[in-house]
Scaffold this motif. Structure first.
Motif, PDB file in Angstrom:
ATOM      1  N   UNK A 155       0.787  -1.225   0.000  1.00 42.00           N
ATOM      2  CA  UNK A 155       0.000   0.000   0.000  1.00 42.00           C
ATOM      3  C   UNK A 155       0.825   1.285   0.000  1.00 42.00           C
ATOM      4  N   UNK A 156       2.102   1.188  -0.306  1.00 47.59           N
ATOM      5  CA  UNK A 156       2.969   2.359  -0.344  1.00 47.59           C
ATOM      6  C   UNK A 156       2.821   3.081  -1.689  1.00 47.59           C
ATOM      7  N   UNK A 157       2.925   4.399  -1.661  1.00 50.28           N
ATOM      8  CA  UNK A 157       2.925   5.179  -2.906  1.00 50.28           C
ATOM      9  C   UNK A 157       4.352   5.583  -3.297  1.00 50.28           C
ATOM     10  N   UNK A 158       5.342   5.036  -2.583  1.00 49.29           N
ATOM     11  CA  UNK A 158       6.741   5.297  -2.930  1.00 49.29           C
ATOM     12  C   UNK A 158       7.017   4.734  -4.320  1.00 49.29           C
ATOM     13  N   UNK A 159       7.662   5.527  -5.155  1.00 48.47           N
ATOM     14  CA  UNK A 159       7.968   5.123  -6.528  1.00 48.47           C
ATOM     15  C   UNK A 159       9.145   4.145  -6.527  1.00 48.47           C
ATOM     16  N   UNK A 160       8.980   3.057  -7.264  1.00 47.93           N
ATOM     17  CA  UNK A 160      10.019   2.037  -7.422  1.00 47.93           C
ATOM     18  C   UNK A 160      10.432   2.058  -8.885  1.00 47.93           C
ATOM     19  N   UNK A 161      11.657   2.445  -9.146  1.00 50.92           N
ATOM     20  CA  UNK A 161      12.143   2.656 -10.512  1.00 50.92           C
ATOM     21  C   UNK A 161      12.896   1.443 -11.047  1.00 50.92           C
ATOM     22  N   UNK A 162      12.828   1.290 -12.367  1.00 51.45           N
ATOM     23  CA  UNK A 162      13.543   0.205 -13.041  1.00 51.45           C
ATOM     24  C   UNK A 162      15.051   0.428 -13.040  1.00 51.45           C
ATOM     25  N   UNK A 163      15.482   1.661 -12.896  1.00 52.10           N
ATOM     26  CA  UNK A 163      16.911   1.951 -12.897  1.00 52.10           C
ATOM     27  C   UNK A 163      17.535   1.893 -14.281  1.00 52.10           C
ATOM     28  N   UNK A 164      16.716   1.937 -15.303  1.00 51.89           N
ATOM     29  CA  UNK A 164      17.158   1.882 -16.693  1.00 51.89           C
ATOM     30  C   UNK A 164      16.016   1.404 -17.565  1.00 51.89           C
ATOM     31  N   UNK A 165      16.217   1.351 -18.881  1.00 54.15           N
ATOM     32  CA  UNK A 165      15.140   0.917 -19.767  1.00 54.15           C
ATOM     33  C   UNK A 165      14.746  -0.544 -19.509  1.00 54.15           C
ATOM     34  N   UNK A 166      13.437  -0.780 -19.350  1.00 53.08           N
ATOM     35  CA  UNK A 166      12.911  -2.123 -19.121  1.00 53.08           C
ATOM     36  C   UNK A 166      11.803  -2.408 -20.134  1.00 53.08           C
ATOM     37  N   UNK A 167      11.722  -3.631 -20.571  1.00 53.65           N
ATOM     38  CA  UNK A 167      10.625  -4.060 -21.448  1.00 53.65           C
ATOM     39  C   UNK A 167       9.545  -4.762 -20.639  1.00 53.65           C
ATOM     40  N   UNK A 168       9.944  -5.329 -19.485  1.00 51.51           N
ATOM     41  CA  UNK A 168       8.987  -6.045 -18.663  1.00 51.51           C
ATOM     42  C   UNK A 168       9.315  -5.941 -17.195  1.00 51.51           C
ATOM     43  N   UNK A 169       8.281  -6.182 -16.392  1.00 51.68           N
ATOM     44  CA  UNK A 169       8.445  -6.270 -14.944  1.00 51.68           C
ATOM     45  C   UNK A 169       7.689  -7.520 -14.497  1.00 51.68           C
ATOM     46  N   UNK A 170       8.374  -8.378 -13.773  1.00 49.53           N
ATOM     47  CA  UNK A 170       7.755  -9.570 -13.212  1.00 49.53           C
ATOM     48  C   UNK A 170       7.521  -9.328 -11.729  1.00 49.53           C
ATOM     49  N   UNK A 171       6.247  -9.429 -11.312  1.00 52.23           N
ATOM     50  CA  UNK A 171       5.919  -9.317  -9.902  1.00 52.23           C
ATOM     51  C   UNK A 171       5.616 -10.714  -9.369  1.00 52.23           C
ATOM     52  N   UNK A 172       6.307 -11.073  -8.281  1.00 56.95           N
ATOM     53  CA  UNK A 172       6.144 -12.360  -7.617  1.00 56.95           C
ATOM     54  C   UNK A 172       6.066 -12.105  -6.114  1.00 56.95           C
ATOM     55  N   UNK A 173       5.643 -13.095  -5.359  1.00 59.72           N
ATOM     56  CA  UNK A 173       5.516 -12.932  -3.913  1.00 59.72           C
ATOM     57  C   UNK A 173       6.884 -12.586  -3.298  1.00 59.72           C
ATOM     58  N   UNK A 174       6.858 -11.711  -2.303  1.00 60.06           N
ATOM     59  CA  UNK A 174       8.086 -11.279  -1.632  1.00 60.06           C
ATOM     60  C   UNK A 174       8.884 -12.474  -1.137  1.00 60.06           C
ATOM     61  N   UNK A 175      10.195 -12.396  -1.308  1.00 57.79           N
ATOM     62  CA  UNK A 175      11.093 -13.459  -0.876  1.00 57.79           C
ATOM     63  C   UNK A 175      11.468 -14.420  -1.983  1.00 57.79           C
ATOM     64  N   UNK A 176      10.790 -14.328  -3.122  1.00 53.11           N
ATOM     65  CA  UNK A 176      11.039 -15.245  -4.237  1.00 53.11           C
ATOM     66  C   UNK A 176      12.457 -15.102  -4.787  1.00 53.11           C
ATOM     67  N   UNK A 177      12.913 -13.864  -4.987  1.00 54.85           N
ATOM     68  CA  UNK A 177      14.248 -13.647  -5.562  1.00 54.85           C
ATOM     69  C   UNK A 177      15.326 -14.275  -4.669  1.00 54.85           C
ATOM     70  N   UNK A 178      15.215 -14.046  -3.378  1.00 56.35           N
ATOM     71  CA  UNK A 178      16.192 -14.604  -2.442  1.00 56.35           C
ATOM     72  C   UNK A 178      16.078 -16.130  -2.390  1.00 56.35           C
TER      73      UNK A 178
END
Length: 140
Positions: free
Chosen positions: A99-122
């Motif tokens: 529920x945060x309105x803080x902006x999360x940036x790609x940090x460069x050009x992106x073609x896609x964003x994959x959203x998965x449940x927190x902790x997945x990357x680790x």
């Protein structure tokens, strides 16, 4: 033939598609919904109360461009995996704040964003430079 469907909060069905992430420790397979219209990208995973491990939403931002996301009206913490046009992971925003309105940036050009449940990357050792295999990136 059995079709696998997932129903979103707005009531329309989205077909689940396979997506693979090639990491140093092996290949991780996910089932993802594709968000390709402005409405689908704007709604994303908002209002959902859960997201199963191995599931996610892939946002199509074709053509490749700087991307900004937020967590407004999103009740579950997510990992956001920003992906370049070449299918390589650019950046990962882990454990985003619900529920945060803080902006999360790609940090460069992106073609896609994959959203998965927190902790997945680790959990799966997903890191910048890993390769995504999905038709959006010319694979599969």
């Amino acid at each position: 033939m059995l079709a696998v469907l997932c129903f979103s909060v707005v009531g329309h069905a989205a077909e689940l598609q396979p997506l693979e992430i090639v990491t140093k420790s092996g290949v991780q397979v996910f089932s993802v919904e594709l968000a390709k219209t402005d409405e689908e990208r704007a709604t994303g995973l908002m209002y959902r109360k859960e997201l199963a491990d191995g599931r996610g939403m892939l946002f199509d931002f074709t053509p490749e461009q700087p991307v900004s996301m937020w967590m407004k009206n999103t009740f579950i913490s997510l990992d956001m995996i920003f992906i370049g046009a070449d299918g390589r992971v650019l950046r990962i925003a882990e454990n985003t704040e619900p529920q945060s309105t803080r902006i999360i940036s790609s940090g460069g050009p992106a073609k896609g964003v994959l959203e998965v449940i927190a902790g997945t990357a680790r959990k799966y050792g997903i890191a910048p430079g890993d390769r995504i295999a999905h038709p959006l990136f010319g694979k599969r």
